[in-house]
Design a protein around this motif. Structure first.
Motif, PDB file in Angstrom:
ATOM      1  N   HIS A  51       0.938  -1.238  -0.200  1.00  0.00           N
ATOM      2  CA  HIS A  51       0.059   0.039  -0.043  1.00  0.00           C
ATOM      3  C   HIS A  51       0.720   1.247   0.013  1.00  0.00           C
ATOM      4  CE1 HIS A  51       0.584   0.640   4.332  1.00  0.00           C
ATOM      5  NE2 HIS A  51       0.284  -0.613   4.485  1.00  0.00           N
ATOM      6  N   ALA A  52       2.339   1.128  -0.214  1.00  0.00           N
ATOM      7  CA  ALA A  52       3.005   2.408  -0.397  1.00  0.00           C
ATOM      8  C   ALA A  52       2.532   3.115  -1.658  1.00  0.00           C
ATOM      9  CB  ALA A  52       4.276   1.996  -0.610  1.00  0.00           C
ATOM     10  N   ALA A  53       2.870   4.587  -1.428  1.00  0.00           N
ATOM     11  CA  ALA A  53       2.400   5.211  -2.791  1.00  0.00           C
ATOM     12  C   ALA A  53       3.340   5.278  -3.990  1.00  0.00           C
ATOM     13  CB  ALA A  53       2.324   6.727  -2.348  1.00  0.00           C
ATOM     14  N   GLY A  54       4.475   4.867  -3.629  1.00  0.00           N
ATOM     15  CA  GLY A  54       5.350   4.579  -4.808  1.00  0.00           C
ATOM     16  C   GLY A  54       6.168   5.853  -5.264  1.00  0.00           C
ATOM     17  N   LEU A  55       6.375   6.729  -4.513  1.00  0.00           N
ATOM     18  CA  LEU A  55       7.057   7.924  -4.664  1.00  0.00           C
ATOM     19  C   LEU A  55       8.341   7.708  -4.788  1.00  0.00           C
ATOM     20  CD1 LEU A  55       5.142  10.646  -3.086  1.00  0.00           C
ATOM     21  CD2 LEU A  55       4.383   9.346  -5.314  1.00  0.00           C
ATOM     22  N   VAL A  56       9.246   8.141  -5.616  1.00  0.00           N
ATOM     23  CA  VAL A  56      10.569   8.236  -5.750  1.00  0.00           C
ATOM     24  C   VAL A  56      11.496   9.756  -5.909  1.00  0.00           C
ATOM     25  CG1 VAL A  56      12.950   7.296  -6.654  1.00  0.00           C
ATOM     26  CG2 VAL A  56      10.591   5.747  -6.475  1.00  0.00           C
ATOM     27  N   THR A  87       7.867  -3.321 -13.590  1.00  0.00           N
ATOM     28  CA  THR A  87       8.009  -2.394 -12.279  1.00  0.00           C
ATOM     29  C   THR A  87       7.367  -1.230 -12.149  1.00  0.00           C
ATOM     30  OG1 THR A  87       9.771  -1.037 -13.073  1.00  0.00           O
ATOM     31  CG2 THR A  87      10.541  -3.250 -12.065  1.00  0.00           C
ATOM     32  N   GLY A  88       6.621  -0.833 -13.081  1.00  0.00           N
ATOM     33  CA  GLY A  88       5.880   0.268 -12.830  1.00  0.00           C
ATOM     34  C   GLY A  88       6.844   1.651 -12.899  1.00  0.00           C
ATOM     35  N   TRP A  89       8.163   1.386 -12.997  1.00  0.00           N
ATOM     36  CA  TRP A  89       9.047   2.624 -12.832  1.00  0.00           C
ATOM     37  C   TRP A  89       8.814   3.606 -13.988  1.00  0.00           C
ATOM     38  CZ3 TRP A  89      11.585   5.889 -10.144  1.00  0.00           C
ATOM     39  CH2 TRP A  89      12.536   6.706 -10.804  1.00  0.00           C
ATOM     40  N   MET A  90       8.627   4.917 -13.628  1.00  0.00           N
ATOM     41  CA  MET A  90       8.447   5.950 -14.427  1.00  0.00           C
ATOM     42  C   MET A  90       9.311   7.371 -13.991  1.00  0.00           C
ATOM     43  SD  MET A  90       5.047   7.403 -16.062  1.00  0.00           S
ATOM     44  CE  MET A  90       4.767   8.535 -17.389  1.00  0.00           C
ATOM     45  N   GLU A  91      10.076   7.739 -15.101  1.00  0.00           N
ATOM     46  CA  GLU A  91      10.481   8.947 -14.734  1.00  0.00           C
ATOM     47  C   GLU A  91      10.086  10.075 -14.916  1.00  0.00           C
ATOM     48  OE1 GLU A  91      14.750  10.921 -16.367  1.00  0.00           O
ATOM     49  OE2 GLU A  91      15.053   9.192 -14.994  1.00  0.00           O
ATOM     50  N   ARG A 115      22.394  20.955  -6.611  1.00  0.00           N
ATOM     51  CA  ARG A 115      23.249  21.046  -7.601  1.00  0.00           C
ATOM     52  C   ARG A 115      24.693  20.533  -7.068  1.00  0.00           C
ATOM     53  NH1 ARG A 115      19.936  25.821  -8.787  1.00  0.00           N
ATOM     54  NH2 ARG A 115      21.003  27.086  -7.177  1.00  0.00           N
ATOM     55  N   ALA A 116      24.906  21.035  -5.880  1.00  0.00           N
ATOM     56  CA  ALA A 116      26.391  20.186  -5.071  1.00  0.00           C
ATOM     57  C   ALA A 116      26.165  18.824  -5.347  1.00  0.00           C
ATOM     58  CB  ALA A 116      26.173  20.996  -3.862  1.00  0.00           C
ATOM     59  N   GLN A 117      25.088  18.220  -5.158  1.00  0.00           N
ATOM     60  CA  GLN A 117      25.075  16.608  -5.307  1.00  0.00           C
ATOM     61  C   GLN A 117      24.901  16.115  -6.618  1.00  0.00           C
ATOM     62  OE1 GLN A 117      22.667  14.987  -2.208  1.00  0.00           O
ATOM     63  NE2 GLN A 117      22.921  16.526  -0.872  1.00  0.00           N
ATOM     64  N   GLY A 118      24.994  17.178  -7.527  1.00  0.00           N
ATOM     65  CA  GLY A 118      25.017  16.384  -8.881  1.00  0.00           C
ATOM     66  C   GLY A 118      23.621  16.023  -9.331  1.00  0.00           C
ATOM     67  N   VAL A 119      22.423  16.412  -8.619  1.00  0.00           N
ATOM     68  CA  VAL A 119      21.012  16.233  -9.079  1.00  0.00           C
ATOM     69  C   VAL A 119      20.711  17.210  -9.727  1.00  0.00           C
ATOM     70  CG1 VAL A 119      18.727  15.758  -8.026  1.00  0.00           C
ATOM     71  CG2 VAL A 119      20.759  14.892  -6.954  1.00  0.00           C
ATOM     72  N   GLU A 120      19.683  17.094 -10.905  1.00  0.00           N
ATOM     73  CA  GLU A 120      19.253  18.050 -11.919  1.00  0.00           C
ATOM     74  C   GLU A 120      18.038  18.681 -11.172  1.00  0.00           C
ATOM     75  OE1 GLU A 120      17.601  18.534 -16.177  1.00  0.00           O
ATOM     76  OE2 GLU A 120      18.627  16.551 -15.828  1.00  0.00           O
ATOM     77  N   PRO A 148      13.482  16.819 -12.765  1.00  0.00           N
ATOM     78  CA  PRO A 148      13.182  15.979 -13.851  1.00  0.00           C
ATOM     79  C   PRO A 148      13.630  14.310 -13.656  1.00  0.00           C
ATOM     80  CG  PRO A 148      15.000  17.294 -14.389  1.00  0.00           C
ATOM     81  CD  PRO A 148      14.478  18.085 -13.105  1.00  0.00           C
ATOM     82  N   GLY A 149      14.821  13.997 -12.521  1.00  0.00           N
ATOM     83  CA  GLY A 149      14.825  12.802 -12.485  1.00  0.00           C
ATOM     84  C   GLY A 149      14.172  12.020 -11.375  1.00  0.00           C
TER      85      GLY A 149
END
Length: 820
Positions: A51-56, A87-91, A115-120, A148-149
């Motif tokens: 029953h997790a919402a599945g947010l990443v 897996t239902g994975w969707m970016e 940005r410091a951690q390289g995440v867009e 976006p990631g």
């Protein structure tokens, strides 16, 4: 095909077939281990996972945690190709919106950290947010973030895919088999008993989700987590909602949204949560929900209607009230239990299990195989808690608050309010009577600062200077110019005794602790990679007895690390004596004058040099006095038996009156140590940072007989020209007005090359000071520091800073060694 036959033995037995257990099994097989058995009492994913919402969401407050989730997203995106199971994975990306100026400041800080951690990441206007998420209204929105990631997944499908990957690697996955007991022998786990027989095992992994606490209790292991109700609804179809819709988070309304079959999943984290199941989680609570509670859900629904007005005309297809487990600090529990060898835990994922499971499963599998964490995992290390954190009444009250903090404003220095006061020093009442404002660390009530008479003794949170800035400045100034007293009784104190105490400690410590009785040694405890597992002070009090003084939060962690590294046949014993001793630190240029009025001991440099400890008379009391400093001034840490503490305190305040002695708290202490450039464990010193990179190579003895843990790695690092691309440096802002808190991005010549690990206002230097980890494209040398233009990104504003390899305050370290 599911396995049904229980083998007699296995190298690895994993208990719990949720997403985390399946991820651990998958990663163990990926590392070449085939003798893996996963036991699930019901069906895979039937507990909390389904029953997790599945947010990443990728970004976490610490780079180490962000890296784990980044790996999760990579894994989820390729798992279907490997296993053939979707897996239902969707970016789809995510949008986070701000309703207030403070929240927008927080999002700008988040963007700099990303940005410091390289995440867009992209900072967006209300209109741009609405363009990406057309079904919301944005009249009350100040702005937002676009990442976006980020993405979403189907938790049940993802779990099945990981389980299939594990089976393909040789693991057995057995459903419908309940673990009823844990077998142990000589302090080591030996297997599990199930309702269908026993299985012997070299290693047991507790991934029991809500049941993990109960599983731990079977074998004397503390797994501090508590279930709480967590709600979301699924709506009927809404016009404009399509499968590509990003995840939306509206933290000021405590809510999130994602698309599901043309409708919306809307859930959240209400500020006043509802704990559940303290009398035990029912064994057969599989694929089950709790009763709807629309009253509890009301605050979420009200906010959802503000954000998506069309929901008022939309039917609700289903109401989910699924309990899940939360920990006392909102981070999950990972690692080998200190109470039982080879018993590992992966549990308490606080509504972040889907996002974290890929990376956490790999990290735990590596920990199991290597025998130690392979990266900096202290934020989630189970050893950050002690047995008292598993108290059911304390857990119940604390978890109500931590769940509610999920979307609360993460103010700098945010203190938790529930289940306090908890652990109190002998001086607690005396300091409270002087307007002390307390914070909490490892359960200890510790003074953050002292309010002036007539002021409210409470912190007013802000991203700018907070209401205690001036008060902490006065305490800071008094330490530099006169004398202050810090109650540091929360320090962890570990006694190491025995015939082999010296040789064993000398192998575990990087510095040489085979010193004369009465000498004090500052040292790191290093892992095989040469990174810091801790840094601490070692006092040699007798030929076969040492007292180790380490950080408040590190009691369990450090004791466990040291014990694990003792030789099996050594005559050596470690005892936690934290509660027996207070520590009163008398610091400042007038500290010797104050102590002289109370003691017959000779406190001169010749008789009592820096980095030595002596037992001295002090008023009526007899106390070990350790000439050491964490603030960069002359001073002594007085290690006082608890029963003498109040008397010693009263004597010190009376003797110090003519020298202007004042009490001081941890905010001043932090400012003093950062200004002085002193490193702190879990901030600048981590399992991924070596003494060479930290600028602490002087505290390593490469030539001592017998060597030490991590020596080979350090020698290799010395020979590696690229090793110093990562380095801890100090930055001082050129403008004296702004306030830094840590986590900000560091730029050199306009490019992000690191982050602030600790920051405070340097009242002596007249500006905010930061200790930063740089990960530069070239070696960070004195020339690189001199020639670069350094800036710190504070919530989107770039502030010029001067970089230092050695602090500009008392660069030669002469002040603590003054004579008299």
């Amino acid at each position: 095909m599911a396995d049904t036959q229980l083998p007699q033995s296995a190298q690895f037995v994993i208990v719990g077939g949720g997403i985390v257990g399946c991820s651990v099994a998958y990663h163990l097989t990926k590392m070449g281990h085939r003798d893996v058995v996963l036991l699930e009492q019901g069906q895979l994913s039937c507990g909390t996972t389904w029953h997790a919402a599945g947010l990443v969401g990728q970004l976490r407050s610490q780079p180490a945690m962000t890296n784990l989730i980044r790996y999760s997203t990579e894994l989820y995106s390729q798992l279907e190709a490997e296993t053939g199971l979707a897996t239902g994975w969707m970016e789809c990306g995510s949008v986070t919106v701000a309703r207030t100026e403070d929240r927008m400041t927080m999002l700008l800080r988040t963007a700099a950290a990303a940005r410091a951690q390289g995440v867009e990441v992209q900072v967006i206007t209300p209109q741009e947010a609405q363009d990406k998420w057309p079904v919301m209204q944005v009249d009350d929105v100040k702005g937002g973030l676009w990442m976006p990631g980020d993405g979403k997944a189907n938790p049940t499908d993802l779990t099945q895919s990981l389980a299939k990957g594990a089976r393909m690697g040789g693991a057995k996955v057995i459903e419908g088999m309940k673990v009823t007991d844990i077998l142990t022998k000589d302090g080591t786990v030996a297997g599990v008993v199930t309702d269908q027989g026993a299985i012997n095992a070299e290693i047991v992994v507790n991934c029991g989700g809500q049941w993990a606490r109960q599983l731990g209790k079977m074998c004397g292991v503390n797994v501090p987590l508590h279930s709480a109700e967590h709600y979301y609804i699924v709506t009927e179809q809404i016009e404009g909602v399509n499968p590509d819709l990003p995840v939306l988070r509206d933290p000021d309304g405590y809510i999130y949204f994602k698309e599901e079959t043309g409708g919306l999943v809307m859930g959240g984290f209400e500020p006043d949560a509802k704990p559940w199941g303290m009398d035990g989680i029912p064994d057969n609570f599989f694929f089950q929900l709790l009763e709807d509670d629309w009253d509890q859900f009301e605050i979420l629904m009200e906010n959802a209607l503000i954000r998506v007005p069309s929901m008022a005309e939309t039917g609700v297809r289903q109401f989910y009230n699924g309990p899940e487990s939360f920990t006392p600090d909102n981070n999950y529990l990972l690692g080998e239990a200190p109470e039982l060898k080879n018993f590992f835990v992966g549990a308490g994922f606080n509504s972040m299990g889907i996002a974290s499971a890929g990376g956490a499963g790999r990290a735990l599998a590596e920990w199991i195989v290597e025998g130690a964490p392979t990266s900096d995992l202290f934020a989630v290390d189970i050893r950050r808690f002690a047995n008292f954190n598993n108290n059911p009444t304390w857990l119940h009250d604390r978890v109500k608050e931590t769940l509610g903090l999920h979307y609360a404003m993460p103010w700098p220095n945010r203190e938790l309010d529930t289940a306090r006061p908890f652990r109190r020093s002998a001086l607690y009442d005396r300091l409270a009577a002087k307007n002390a404002v307390f914070g909490s660390k490892m359960g200890w009530e510790r003074v953050n600062y002292f309010a002036e008479d007539g002021e409210k003794a409470e912190i007013e949170y802000s991203f700018d200077r907070q209401n205690w800035h001036v008060n902490a400045g006065k305490e800071h100034k008094a330490t530099r110019e006169a004398v202050t007293l810090f109650d540091q009784s929360s320090f962890s104190k570990l006694l190491v005794q025995g015939r082999d105490a010296c040789s064993e400690l000398n192998r575990i410590c990087a510095a040489n602790v085979d010193v004369p009785v009465g000498q004090t040694v500052y040292t790191g405890l290093l892992n095989e990679r040469g990174g810091y597992e801790s840094d601490l002070t070692v006092l040699r009090v007798k030929a076969q007895e040492y007292m180790l003084i380490t950080g408040s939060a590190q009691t369990i962690h450090d004791a466990d690390w040291i014990r694990k590294n003792f030789s099996d046949d050594a005559h050596v014993f470690l005892t936690d004596v934290t509660a027996a001793w207070s520590v009163l630190s008398v610091m400042g240029p007038k500290s010797r004058d104050v102590l002289k009025k109370l003691t017959k001991a000779d406190l001169s440099n010749a008789a009592f040099p820096f980095a030595t400890v002596q037992e001295i008379d002090l008023g009526y009391a007899t106390v070990p006095a350790n000439r050491m400093t964490y603030v960069g001034e002359l001073g002594w840490e007085l290690v006082v038996p608890v029963e003498f503490t109040v008397g010693v305190y009263e004597d010190l305040m009376r003797a110090g009156a003519e020298y202007g002695i004042r009490d001081a708290g941890y905010y001043a202490l932090e400012g003093l140590r950062i200004e002085k450039g002193f490193r702190a464990w879990s901030r600048e010193l981590t399992p991924d940072i070596t003494p060479i990179q930290a600028g602490l190579n002087f505290a390593v003895d490469y030539d001592k007989p017998g060597g030490f843990i991590g020596k080979e790695a350090l020698l290799a690092a010395k020979a590696d020209p690229g090793h110093l691309k990562t380095r801890i440096v100090q930055l001082v802002l050129e403008d004296g007005a702004p306030q830094l808190w840590g986590g900000e991005a560091v730029l050199c010549n306009g490019v992000e090359i690191g982050e602030v690990r600790s920051a405070a206002y340097g009242h002596t230097l007249g500006a905010a000071v930061a200790l930063c980890q740089l990960d530069a494209p070239q070696r960070v040398t004195a020339e690189y520091i001199r020639s670069g233009a350094f800036e710190i990104d504070l919530a989107g504003t770039r502030l010029s800073a001067t970089a230092h390899l050695r602090t500009p305050y008392d660069a030669k370290g002469e002040r603590p060694k003054t004579d008299g």
